[in-house]
Design a protein around this motif. Structure first.
Motif, PDB file in Angstrom:
ATOM      1  N   GLN A   9       0.817  -1.214   0.000  1.00  0.00           N
ATOM      2  CA  GLN A   9       0.000   0.000   0.000  1.00  0.00           C
ATOM      3  C   GLN A   9       0.851   1.264   0.000  1.00  0.00           C
ATOM      4  OE1 GLN A   9      -3.554  -0.418   2.834  1.00  0.00           O
ATOM      5  NE2 GLN A   9      -2.161  -2.015   3.583  1.00  0.00           N
ATOM      6  N   GLY A  10       2.144   1.095   0.258  1.00  0.00           N
ATOM      7  CA  GLY A  10       3.029   2.240   0.398  1.00  0.00           C
ATOM      8  C   GLY A  10       3.177   3.114  -0.830  1.00  0.00           C
ATOM      9  N   PRO A  11       3.388   2.515  -2.025  1.00  0.00           N
ATOM     10  CA  PRO A  11       3.564   3.370  -3.204  1.00  0.00           C
ATOM     11  C   PRO A  11       2.407   4.336  -3.438  1.00  0.00           C
ATOM     12  CG  PRO A  11       4.338   1.159  -3.670  1.00  0.00           C
ATOM     13  CD  PRO A  11       3.683   1.096  -2.325  1.00  0.00           C
ATOM     14  N   ASP A  12       1.170   3.829  -3.393  1.00  0.00           N
ATOM     15  CA  ASP A  12       0.019   4.713  -3.588  1.00  0.00           C
ATOM     16  C   ASP A  12      -0.076   5.751  -2.472  1.00  0.00           C
ATOM     17  OD1 ASP A  12      -0.832   3.645  -5.971  1.00  0.00           O
ATOM     18  OD2 ASP A  12      -2.323   2.324  -5.077  1.00  0.00           O
ATOM     19  N   ALA A  13       0.243   5.328  -1.226  1.00  0.00           N
ATOM     20  CA  ALA A  13       0.159   6.259  -0.105  1.00  0.00           C
ATOM     21  C   ALA A  13       1.176   7.391  -0.238  1.00  0.00           C
ATOM     22  CB  ALA A  13       0.359   5.504   1.207  1.00  0.00           C
ATOM     23  N   LEU A  14       2.362   7.083  -0.759  1.00  0.00           N
ATOM     24  CA  LEU A  14       3.368   8.130  -0.959  1.00  0.00           C
ATOM     25  C   LEU A  14       2.903   9.144  -2.001  1.00  0.00           C
ATOM     26  CD1 LEU A  14       6.632   5.990  -0.876  1.00  0.00           C
ATOM     27  CD2 LEU A  14       5.944   7.711   0.806  1.00  0.00           C
ATOM     28  N   VAL A  15       2.316   8.645  -3.087  1.00  0.00           N
ATOM     29  CA  VAL A  15       1.826   9.555  -4.131  1.00  0.00           C
ATOM     30  C   VAL A  15       0.630  10.357  -3.614  1.00  0.00           C
ATOM     31  CG1 VAL A  15       0.808   9.677  -6.431  1.00  0.00           C
ATOM     32  CG2 VAL A  15       2.733   8.140  -6.013  1.00  0.00           C
ATOM     33  N   ALA A  16      -0.303   9.667  -2.943  1.00  0.00           N
ATOM     34  CA  ALA A  16      -1.465  10.364  -2.389  1.00  0.00           C
ATOM     35  C   ALA A  16      -1.060  11.380  -1.337  1.00  0.00           C
ATOM     36  CB  ALA A  16      -2.441   9.357  -1.789  1.00  0.00           C
ATOM     37  N   GLY A  17       0.072  11.130  -0.680  1.00  0.00           N
ATOM     38  CA  GLY A  17       0.572  12.052   0.335  1.00  0.00           C
ATOM     39  C   GLY A  17       1.296  13.254  -0.226  1.00  0.00           C
ATOM     40  N   GLY A  18       1.325  13.383  -1.556  1.00  0.00           N
ATOM     41  CA  GLY A  18       1.852  14.592  -2.175  1.00  0.00           C
ATOM     42  C   GLY A  18       3.246  14.494  -2.752  1.00  0.00           C
ATOM     43  N   LEU A  19       3.778  13.264  -2.888  1.00  0.00           N
ATOM     44  CA  LEU A  19       5.160  13.129  -3.356  1.00  0.00           C
ATOM     45  C   LEU A  19       5.348  13.682  -4.766  1.00  0.00           C
ATOM     46  CD1 LEU A  19       8.026  12.070  -3.039  1.00  0.00           C
ATOM     47  CD2 LEU A  19       7.230   9.824  -3.780  1.00  0.00           C
ATOM     48  N   ALA A  20       4.494  13.262  -5.690  1.00  0.00           N
ATOM     49  CA  ALA A  20       4.643  13.734  -7.073  1.00  0.00           C
ATOM     50  C   ALA A  20       4.459  15.246  -7.151  1.00  0.00           C
ATOM     51  CB  ALA A  20       3.638  13.016  -7.975  1.00  0.00           C
ATOM     52  N   GLU A  21       3.493  15.763  -6.392  1.00  0.00           N
ATOM     53  CA  GLU A  21       3.238  17.202  -6.428  1.00  0.00           C
ATOM     54  C   GLU A  21       4.420  17.983  -5.850  1.00  0.00           C
ATOM     55  OE1 GLU A  21       1.409  20.615  -7.470  1.00  0.00           O
ATOM     56  OE2 GLU A  21       0.913  18.548  -8.039  1.00  0.00           O
ATOM     57  N   ALA A  22       5.048  17.452  -4.794  1.00  0.00           N
ATOM     58  CA  ALA A  22       6.213  18.126  -4.222  1.00  0.00           C
ATOM     59  C   ALA A  22       7.340  18.223  -5.244  1.00  0.00           C
ATOM     60  CB  ALA A  22       6.689  17.376  -2.978  1.00  0.00           C
ATOM     61  N   LEU A  23       7.526  17.161  -6.029  1.00  0.00           N
ATOM     62  CA  LEU A  23       8.585  17.182  -7.035  1.00  0.00           C
ATOM     63  C   LEU A  23       8.225  18.127  -8.184  1.00  0.00           C
ATOM     64  CD1 LEU A  23       9.586  13.410  -7.145  1.00  0.00           C
ATOM     65  CD2 LEU A  23      10.604  15.270  -5.832  1.00  0.00           C
ATOM     66  N   ARG A  24       6.946  18.185  -8.534  1.00  0.00           N
ATOM     67  CA  ARG A  24       6.531  19.141  -9.583  1.00  0.00           C
ATOM     68  C   ARG A  24       6.754  20.581  -9.119  1.00  0.00           C
ATOM     69  NH1 ARG A  24       1.930  15.347 -10.291  1.00  0.00           N
ATOM     70  NH2 ARG A  24       2.310  14.197 -12.232  1.00  0.00           N
ATOM     71  N   LEU A  25       6.420  20.851  -7.868  1.00  0.00           N
ATOM     72  CA  LEU A  25       6.615  22.206  -7.339  1.00  0.00           C
ATOM     73  C   LEU A  25       8.089  22.580  -7.301  1.00  0.00           C
ATOM     74  CD1 LEU A  25       3.999  22.257  -4.433  1.00  0.00           C
ATOM     75  CD2 LEU A  25       3.907  23.553  -6.568  1.00  0.00           C
ATOM     76  N   ALA A  26       8.959  21.575  -7.225  1.00  0.00           N
ATOM     77  CA  ALA A  26      10.402  21.825  -7.249  1.00  0.00           C
ATOM     78  C   ALA A  26      10.925  21.990  -8.673  1.00  0.00           C
ATOM     79  CB  ALA A  26      11.136  20.684  -6.551  1.00  0.00           C
ATOM     80  N   GLY A  27      10.030  21.915  -9.652  1.00  0.00           N
ATOM     81  CA  GLY A  27      10.415  22.186 -11.039  1.00  0.00           C
ATOM     82  C   GLY A  27      10.658  20.971 -11.904  1.00  0.00           C
ATOM     83  N   ASP A  45       3.384  10.932   8.639  1.00  0.00           N
ATOM     84  CA  ASP A  45       4.658  11.644   8.675  1.00  0.00           C
ATOM     85  C   ASP A  45       5.589  11.285   7.522  1.00  0.00           C
ATOM     86  OD1 ASP A  45       4.030  12.918  11.079  1.00  0.00           O
ATOM     87  OD2 ASP A  45       4.833  11.277  12.296  1.00  0.00           O
ATOM     88  N   VAL A  46       5.449  10.063   6.997  1.00  0.00           N
ATOM     89  CA  VAL A  46       6.442   9.564   6.042  1.00  0.00           C
ATOM     90  C   VAL A  46       6.406  10.279   4.691  1.00  0.00           C
ATOM     91  CG1 VAL A  46       7.198   7.535   4.737  1.00  0.00           C
ATOM     92  CG2 VAL A  46       6.679   7.331   7.177  1.00  0.00           C
ATOM     93  N   PRO A  47       5.250  10.426   4.021  1.00  0.00           N
ATOM     94  CA  PRO A  47       5.273  11.024   2.676  1.00  0.00           C
ATOM     95  C   PRO A  47       5.954  12.385   2.584  1.00  0.00           C
ATOM     96  CG  PRO A  47       3.185   9.921   3.027  1.00  0.00           C
ATOM     97  CD  PRO A  47       3.898   9.915   4.352  1.00  0.00           C
ATOM     98  N   PRO A  48       5.654  13.348   3.469  1.00  0.00           N
ATOM     99  CA  PRO A  48       6.348  14.641   3.319  1.00  0.00           C
ATOM    100  C   PRO A  48       7.851  14.549   3.537  1.00  0.00           C
ATOM    101  CG  PRO A  48       4.981  14.615   5.307  1.00  0.00           C
ATOM    102  CD  PRO A  48       4.608  13.417   4.518  1.00  0.00           C
ATOM    103  N   LEU A  49       8.292  13.668   4.443  1.00  0.00           N
ATOM    104  CA  LEU A  49       9.725  13.527   4.662  1.00  0.00           C
ATOM    105  C   LEU A  49      10.407  12.866   3.466  1.00  0.00           C
ATOM    106  CD1 LEU A  49       9.750  12.572   8.439  1.00  0.00           C
ATOM    107  CD2 LEU A  49      10.811  14.586   7.405  1.00  0.00           C
ATOM    108  N   VAL A  50       9.738  11.907   2.831  1.00  0.00           N
ATOM    109  CA  VAL A  50      10.276  11.326   1.596  1.00  0.00           C
ATOM    110  C   VAL A  50      10.325  12.388   0.507  1.00  0.00           C
ATOM    111  CG1 VAL A  50       9.859   9.633  -0.236  1.00  0.00           C
ATOM    112  CG2 VAL A  50       9.580   8.967   2.156  1.00  0.00           C
ATOM    113  N   GLY A  51       9.308  13.230   0.456  1.00  0.00           N
ATOM    114  CA  GLY A  51       9.309  14.317  -0.519  1.00  0.00           C
ATOM    115  C   GLY A  51      10.477  15.255  -0.320  1.00  0.00           C
ATOM    116  N   GLU A  52      10.770  15.622   0.927  1.00  0.00           N
ATOM    117  CA  GLU A  52      11.906  16.501   1.207  1.00  0.00           C
ATOM    118  C   GLU A  52      13.214  15.852   0.779  1.00  0.00           C
ATOM    119  OE1 GLU A  52      11.867  17.546   5.322  1.00  0.00           O
ATOM    120  OE2 GLU A  52       9.810  18.327   5.254  1.00  0.00           O
ATOM    121  N   LEU A  53      13.348  14.582   1.093  1.00  0.00           N
ATOM    122  CA  LEU A  53      14.572  13.871   0.720  1.00  0.00           C
ATOM    123  C   LEU A  53      14.750  13.869  -0.796  1.00  0.00           C
ATOM    124  CD1 LEU A  53      15.846  10.499   2.137  1.00  0.00           C
ATOM    125  CD2 LEU A  53      15.775  10.881  -0.315  1.00  0.00           C
ATOM    126  N   LEU A  54      13.672  13.557  -1.533  1.00  0.00           N
ATOM    127  CA  LEU A  54      13.790  13.453  -2.986  1.00  0.00           C
ATOM    128  C   LEU A  54      14.022  14.807  -3.645  1.00  0.00           C
ATOM    129  CD1 LEU A  54      11.178  10.708  -3.943  1.00  0.00           C
ATOM    130  CD2 LEU A  54      13.657  10.522  -3.763  1.00  0.00           C
TER     131      LEU A  54
END
Length: 278
Positions: free
Chosen positions: A21-39, A259-268
């Motif tokens: 369930q983790g992959p979908d949860a990471l995306v739903a938690g804003g991972l792709a959007e965080a990377l888009r906002l970073a350009g 807590d995990v998705p935003p921290l993964v987003g910051e790392l990426l």
């Protein structure tokens, strides 16, 4: 940077179960959007259902690797940086194959170096790094398109603290480069001296200290805080040719506060900025 996020939503042969369930949860938690906002230009691909209807762990685990290898190869051929979000660590064998990787950095609280001869649990994911290094499951791994086992001398094992009985003497005989996060620079220098040109970065999220970030039910005490891991992997990415990334083993059932998705987003975001600068 052009980035392909590849979802492999399996845990021990089960589609969307446990860490699947983790992959979908990471995306739903804003991972792709965080990377888009970073350009970054982000494309998301899901391998969907693979394997057999019985969900047999071994057959399905390697079928996932086959599918991921194809998606990663497509991404690289299109000039995109592949990020695989996986339930299981074994999935990195598929990413390694698709990238044609000749070295690996493996951040995990476990060694994942058991084999069918040494495992007392039969847990396939506990043999994941052993498979990548060609120590077991060789006929199955050989069927992954493009797979070539990585020389253990070109493997950096980061913060492996929960080792099984058979893994400890094995690591004394293998030339694997072991390090804690504060020692990343020395480990990077040793890996660079091997002549590695295409390095895969594998991050099992239970490498973190569960006091700071609990990713799944396997987490044990110790390990780095998120900022320590981020400094280490970004430091290595700044001096080594990283060709792709797998993030595995996130079970959102053990992350009640999300807590995990935003921290993964910051790392990426920081990691991709570092890779882009090389």
């Amino acid at each position: 940077m052009n980035v392909s996020i590849i979802l492999a939503s399996y845990d021990s042969g089960h589609y969307h179960g446990g860490c699947g369930q983790g992959p979908d949860a990471l995306v739903a938690g804003g991972l792709a959007e965080a990377l888009r906002l970073a350009g970054h230009d982000i494309a998301v691909h899901d391998i969907g259902r693979v394997g057999d209807e019985q969900g047999r762990e071994i057959a399905t685990g390697f079928a996932v690797c086959n599918a991921v290898s194809g998606e990663v190869r497509i991404a690289r051929d299109r000039g995109r940086f592949p990020i695989v979000l996986a339930g299981n660590c074994l999935t990195s064998a598929g990413a390694v194959a698709g990238e044609g990787a000749d070295a690996i950095i493996w951040a995990d609280q476990h060694g994942d170096l058991n084999t069918p001869d040494t495992s007392t649990s039969g847990f396939l994911d506990g043999m994941a790094l052993a498979a990548v290094l060609g120590l077991c499951w060789r006929p199955m791994a050989a069927q992954i398109p493009g797979f070539k086992a990585i020389d253990p001398a070109r493997c950096v094992l980061v913060n492996a603290r929960d080792l099984d009985t058979a893994e400890k003497p094995l690591l004394e005989t293998l030339p694997v480069i072991r390090t804690e996060c504060p020692g990343w620079d020395g480990a990077a220098q040793r890996l660079r001296s091997t002549g590695a040109e295409r390095i895969h970065l594998h991050l099992d999220l239970d490498v973190h200290d569960p006091e700071d970030l609990q990713a799944n039910r396997y987490a044990s005490p110790g390990g780095p805080a998120p900022e320590q891991l981020r400094r280490a992997v970004c430091g290595m990415a700044g001096s080594l040719p990283i060709f792709g990334l797998t993030i595995s083993a996130y079970d959102p059932a053990f992350d009640a506060k999300g807590d995990v998705p935003p921290l993964v987003g910051e790392l990426l975001v920081e990691l991709l900025a570092t890779v882009e600068k090389r």
